[in-house]
Motif scaffolding. Structure first.
Motif, PDB file in Angstrom:
ATOM      1  N   GLY B 120       0.799  -1.219   0.000  1.00 38.18           N
ATOM      2  CA  GLY B 120       0.000   0.000   0.000  1.00 38.18           C
ATOM      3  C   GLY B 120       0.832   1.269   0.000  1.00 38.18           C
ATOM      4  N   ASP B 166      -3.262  -3.004   0.135  1.00 44.54           N
ATOM      5  CA  ASP B 166      -3.932  -2.115   1.068  1.00 44.54           C
ATOM      6  C   ASP B 166      -3.223  -2.123   2.425  1.00 44.54           C
ATOM      7  OD1 ASP B 166      -7.470  -1.639   1.852  1.00 44.54           O
ATOM      8  OD2 ASP B 166      -5.986  -0.307   0.962  1.00 44.54           O
ATOM      9  N   ARG B 167      -2.000  -2.688   2.471  1.00 42.10           N
ATOM     10  CA  ARG B 167      -1.287  -2.812   3.731  1.00 42.10           C
ATOM     11  C   ARG B 167       0.095  -2.192   3.596  1.00 42.10           C
ATOM     12  NH1 ARG B 167      -5.492  -4.674   4.139  1.00 42.10           N
ATOM     13  NH2 ARG B 167      -6.580  -6.010   5.564  1.00 42.10           N
ATOM     14  N   SER B 168       0.662  -1.782   4.725  1.00 37.62           N
ATOM     15  CA  SER B 168       2.016  -1.246   4.684  1.00 37.62           C
ATOM     16  C   SER B 168       3.016  -2.387   4.552  1.00 37.62           C
ATOM     17  CB  SER B 168       2.313  -0.479   5.974  1.00 37.62           C
ATOM     18  OG  SER B 168       2.594  -1.403   7.010  1.00 37.62           O
TER      19      SER B 168
END
Lengths: 319, 338
Positions: B120, B166-168
């Motif tokens: 993300g 959608d994630r770091s």
């Protein structure tokens, strides 16, 4: 008639019977749909499984898949609205929902695949190039978490709120690709999947460089933060140390000074009553302390000690 | 008819078959042959971990369990599926050999295509995972989607990429892995059920997620830097916690010593003055006698100590005050001290 001939005729008759049965009876499997053609022209559509009959040799069958069919796209390079060069690879599931129309328009399944090649690829290109990269990569606006506050802050600075996200964009692609698909080809797209999205390989080394320098910068920040805090702790420790030591010194000196003052007062209070007697006593003490075997004493005979050497009377008066 | 005496090897000659004699065996023979074939087509077995679907004239009639079953030949078709088996699909890696210690291959051709993905925060990560699934509905499995396994693979990759996107990168590498596994399992199940694949996803397991080889060093540097920072701060705190209490102790000690000195000093003073006051008491009672006594006591004590005692009459005026400075220089010092 010879037996051989009888057998030959029987075999031929048997084979002919089989051929006839095979040509006029057919089974439609639950997993397929069939178009019956007569001299190439479709005359009947069968979508329910069962046993059916047709005129042999004159009528022919075209079988089509009734289940969902997979379509695999090729990787395509697309430029996003914020000029990022990315590779996108899609995959889709589709169905022949109107076999008659499909047969009429396309004839065979692989042509359907060809139609999707064009339609889906162009829909993907159009939609992806209309949005910035973040809109395509992110799905929601959920907050990204990190292992350290520095990384979180660094990301917050760059954060861009998206309005759509991947899920919505894929739905858009599906809608765009489905437009007119059923009316024209009897096809229906069940779903579209973005199975691969990444920077174009020529750009990747730059991306890695960016990732590397970002991380190294943060590593340095951690170290200098550590050094800074270390200096603070040691500095305040030194200050505290000074304070403790000087307090101790001051307090001790106060006590000693007070002690000396009190002692002096005690002595003075006592001795000021009889200063003469005090000097007499302490001088005698001094003699005791300082005279030793090397001392040479010269005395006059008039001294009190040798008074009675001259005479025994009290100032000349016999007692 | 050629028989017997020639030494040629026997040939099979259609014309030479004794048709007349064997006539009565031909029809029954063919009949028996056909019947045997039909019998072999009319039964089938379903294994213990399988189920079977029967299609009669192409339409579904029933699902059968393990065992020996009969079917109508030609008309009936049997589709068998292993419904008890747990299937594994691997992504980004392949198991080369499994056993007590399995070995994996991470660089088969196409590996990076499966594993490299965007996070993300527009970083790259290599993600390797496994999906375990079972067939939960054999009818759906056979009738709705043509290539279920392929569908599962493509959907899984799409979902994993969407979730990872959608994630770091930290969440993908470490802190969010369980959450990612849960969400991917839910989403893949949702899609496959919507298509009617008849599969039940048992588990999604991330197996080894790492930053791309080119940036691994930089990522490790961050971890190390955190450790170094913590260590530096701990050392400083430790030092402070050692030195300050010691200094406080020293301060206490210094103060205690001063107080000790004070007590001693005051006691000494009091002792001295008390002794003096005792003598003063005596003296007050008989002043002259006491003075004389004290004086004489002192003299008695000191005079014997001195080896050289000169007694000179005051009226003697003729003595030259002569002091031998050579041999008796100690006298000179004593004189000066007085």
């Amino acid at each position: 008639m010879k037996i051989q001939s009888i057998i030959l005729i029987a075999v031929i008759a048997f084979v002919a019977l089989i051929a006839f049965v095979k040509g006029s009876l057919y089974i439609v499997d639950v997993r397929e749909q069939v178009i019956v053609t007569q001299f190439g022209r479709p005359i009947r559509t069968i979508t329910e499984p069962g046993l059916y009959g047709k005129i042999p040799f004159i009528q022919d069958l075209r079988h089509f898949e009734k289940r969902a069919i997979e379509w695999d796209g090729e990787s395509s390079d697309i430029l996003t609205r914020d000029k990022e060069n990315i590779e996108v690879n899609t995959w889709a599931l589709w169905k022949i929902v109107d076999p008659l129309r499909f047969y009429t328009a396309l004839g065979a399944e692989h042509n359907g695949q060809g139609v999707l090649d064009e339609i889906i690829e162009s829909s993907v290109k159009n939609i992806v190039s209309a949005y910035i990269l973040k809109e395509i990569v992110r799905d929601t606006n959920r907050k990204l978490a990190y292992t350290s506050k520095e990384l979180e802050d660094a990301e917050m600075m760059k954060a861009v709120l998206i309005k759509n996200g991947r899920g919505k964009l894929v739905a858009e692609i599906k809608i765009a690709a489905s437009r007119g698909l059923e009316e024209r080809y009897g096809m229906q797209i069940v779903d579209v999947v973005i199975k691969h999205i990444n920077y174009v390989s020529s750009v990747i080394p730059k991306i890695y460089e960016r990732m590397r320098s970002e991380r190294f910068r943060i590593a340095n920040k951690y170290e200098s933060e550590g050094r800074r805090e270390e200096a603070e702790i040691i500095g305040s420790m030194k200050k505290e140390l000074e304070r403790i030591q000087s307090e101790g010194y001051k307090r001790a000196k106060e006590i000693i000074g007070d002690a000396d003052a009190q002692a002096i007062k005690i002595y003075a209070d006592a001795y000021k009553l009889t200063p003469e007697f005090y000097s007499f006593i302490t001088t005698l003490e001094t003699y005791k302390k300082t005279f030793n075997k090397d001392t040479v004493i010269i005395l006059g005979t008039k001294g009190d000690y040798f008074k009675y050497l001259q005479s025994y009377s009290v100032d000349g008066v016999d007692n | 008819m050629a028989n017997g005496h020639e030494s040629k090897p026997p040939e099979f000659n259609f014309d030479n078959i004794n048709w007349q004699a064997n006539k009565k065996y031909i029809i029954p023979g063919i009949g028996a042959f056909v019947i045997l074939i039909l019998i072999s087509l009319s039964y089938y077995t379903v294994n213990a971990n399988q189920e079977g679907i029967i299609l009669r004239f192409g339409a579904y009639t029933e699902t059968v369990g393990p065992g020996l079953h009969f079917k109508i030949p030609i008309v009936d078709k049997v589709l068998k599926g292993e419904v008890k088996r747990i299937y594994n699909e691997e992504f980004g890696f392949r198991t080369r050999a499994s056993g007590k210690v399995s070995s994996f291959s991470y660089d088969f051709p196409g590996a990076l295509d499966e594993s490299l993905m965007l996070t993300g925060d527009l970083n790259c990560a290599e993600v390797h995972w496994v999906i375990r699934y079972k067939i939960k509905n054999l009818k759906d499995f056979f009738f709705n989607v043509r290539n279920v396994r392929e569908t599962l693979r493509q959907v899984s990759q799409g979902v994993m990429r969407r979730i990872v996107g959608d994630r770091s990168v930290d969440e993908v590498l470490t802190i969010g892995r369980t959450e990612i596994e849960d969400v991917v399992k839910t989403e893949v199940s949702k899609s496959l059920d919507a298509y009617g694949c008849g599969l039940s996803i048992q588990a999604v397991m991330l197996k080894g997620v790492n930053p791309p080889a080119a940036v691994k060093e930089a990522f490790n540097a961050v971890n190390q830097a955190v450790q170094v920072r913590d260590r530096i701060i701990n050392d400083a705190e430790g030092q402070k916690n050692k030195i300050l209490p010691a200094a406080l102790g020293k301060k206490e000690q210094v103060i205690k010593e001063a107080e000790g000195y004070k007590i001693r000093r005051i006691n000494e003073a009091q002792g001295d003055t008390n002794a003096f006051l005792a003598i003063l008491e005596e003296y007050k009672k008989a002043q002259d006698v006491t003075r004389r006594r004290l004086y004489l006591e002192t003299m008695a004590e000191i005079l014997p100590k001195c080896e050289k005692l000169y007694l000179i009459d005051e009226s003697q005026k003729g003595i030259l005050p002569f002091i031998n400075l050579g041999a008796e220089s100690k006298l000179f010092e004593t004189e000066r001290q007085k």
